[in-house]
Design a protein around this motif. Structure first.
Motif, short mmCIF file in Angstrom:
data_model
loop_
_atom_site.label_atom_id
_atom_site.label_comp_id
_atom_site.label_asym_id
_atom_site.label_seq_id
_atom_site.Cartn_x
_atom_site.Cartn_y
_atom_site.Cartn_z
N TYR A 281 10.71 -26.14 10.29
CA TYR A 281 11.52 -27.25 10.75
C TYR A 281 10.67 -28.37 11.34
O TYR A 281 11.09 -29.52 11.36
N TYR B 65 10.52 -32.06 9.87
CA TYR B 65 10.74 -33.23 10.73
C TYR B 65 9.71 -34.32 10.43
O TYR B 65 10.06 -35.49 10.28
N HIS C 269 10.43 -37.97 9.12
CA HIS C 269 9.95 -39.13 9.88
C HIS C 269 9.25 -40.12 8.95
O HIS C 269 9.55 -41.33 8.95
N TYR D 267 18.57 -35.88 10.49
CA TYR D 267 17.88 -34.59 10.49
C TYR D 267 18.21 -33.87 11.81
O TYR D 267 17.83 -34.34 12.88
N THR E 33 15.53 -32.98 14.91
CA THR E 33 14.56 -33.98 15.36
C THR E 33 14.11 -33.73 16.79
O THR E 33 12.90 -33.64 17.06
N ALA F 205 12.01 -30.51 17.16
CA ALA F 205 10.69 -30.63 16.54
C ALA F 205 9.78 -31.53 17.37
O ALA F 205 8.59 -31.24 17.56
#
Ligand SMILES: [Zn+2]
Length: 147
Positions: A90, A94, A98, A119, A122, A125
């Motif tokens: 994950y 992320y 991004h 997402y 976020t 992460a």
């Protein structure tokens, strides 16, 4: 497999299952190669950005130690730091999301973060990555990597 002596059959079966789960977990954390990384980026783009982010290239780089990822929107290229390898999926996802979002919105303004809210992990992460950075700044703690 080395199975400890004096286990009942049920215990033995349970133990084998635990080991198989561990192996499966390791397998899922296997490092993606560049083409798998590109495929993953395509999937994430479809899942969270309606497929609008279309990178030309996605690859690992080893010369990026202060940033987790970067992108060049004019070339459609995304680069991920090899330091992410071995981190939970994950977190890698992320960073991919991004950089994919940067193909659509440059900079880190409100529009960018709104886009990234798609997402769901976020925040988690970002917390994980902040923790990694913080741990690296404490070189004398046991278990921290020497800088
Ligand atoms: Zn950014």
């Amino acid at each position: 497999m080395l199975i400890p002596a004096r286990m009942s059959e049920a215990e033995e079966q349970r133990w084998v299952n635990v080991m198989l789960d561990k192996l499966a977990a390791q397998e899922s954390r296997r490092t993606l190669d560049d083409s798998e990384l590109a495929e993953r980026a395509r999937r994430l783009s479809g899942q969270y950005f309606d497929g609008r982010a279309r990178p030309e290239s996605v690859r690992w780089v080893t010369n990026q130690n202060t940033r987790w990822g970067s992108c060049t929107p004019s070339e459609g290229s995304i680069r991920l730091s090899h330091r992410l390898q071995g981190m939970p999926e994950y977190v890698v996802d992320y960073v991919l999301c991004h950089e994919l979002a940067h193909l659509l919105v440059p900079g880190h303004g409100p529009r960018f973060w709104r886009l990234l809210e798609a997402y769901p992990r976020t925040e988690r992460a970002r917390g994980y990555l902040e923790g990694v950075v913080a741990a690296e700044r404490l070189p004398h703690l046991p278990g921290a990597r020497d800088a």
